[in-house]
Design a protein around this motif. Sequence first.
Motif, short mmCIF file in Angstrom:
data_model
loop_
_atom_site.label_atom_id
_atom_site.label_comp_id
_atom_site.label_asym_id
_atom_site.label_seq_id
_atom_site.Cartn_x
_atom_site.Cartn_y
_atom_site.Cartn_z
N ASN A 134 0.84 -1.19 0.00
CA ASN A 134 0.00 0.00 0.00
C ASN A 134 0.88 1.25 0.00
N PHE A 168 1.24 3.58 2.22
CA PHE A 168 1.98 3.82 3.46
C PHE A 168 3.30 3.06 3.45
N HIS A 181 3.78 3.49 10.03
CA HIS A 181 2.45 3.34 9.46
C HIS A 181 1.46 4.25 10.18
N CYS A 234 2.42 7.99 9.27
CA CYS A 234 2.15 8.28 7.85
C CYS A 234 0.65 8.22 7.55
N SER A 235 -0.04 7.28 8.15
CA SER A 235 -1.49 7.17 7.93
C SER A 235 -2.19 8.46 8.35
N GLU A 236 -1.85 8.95 9.53
CA GLU A 236 -2.46 10.19 10.01
C GLU A 236 -2.15 11.36 9.08
N ILE A 247 -4.10 10.90 5.62
CA ILE A 247 -5.54 11.14 5.76
C ILE A 247 -5.81 12.64 5.82
#
Length: 145
Positions: free
Chosen positions: A2, A4, A26, A29-31, A34
């Motif tokens: 994915n 991330f 993860h 980076c996800s935060e 988004i």
Amino acid sequence: MNLFKCVGTSLAEDYGLSTVSFEEFHLICSEFLIKAIESGNWYIGVAEAQKNIVSHMYLQLIHKVPRPGKTSDPYYGYVTNVYTRLAFRSRGIGTEIHVAMEKWSKENGVEFLILWPSSTSFMKKMDLLNVKKRWKNIGDYIARG
């Protein structure tokens, strides 16, 4: 793979570098992604091969203070996180993403782009150091290295 994983661990995997665990990265980076995507100010160009992301390039729109007689919402673009996995380099993948990003930027009224790469090899390959060729006015494309 994915986005991330590609964003943070490609570099670590390709060069054997790592400062945090994948789980920590993860979450961070996800935060970020988004918030970035929801803001409407970030665009991410990616290339895939065999269902894996092998290259990416980020564009952040930076809004400028409006000036009389100019567009009501002026902005420029900051190009960052330009990366292609080692095994997929020299195939024109990064070039395709960059050309598409440049085209989109011109079509959407981006006044100029700033590219801050980690090396100048991509800039030389794309002839980005010759700004007169890239955009109509020399000040329209600023490359920093």
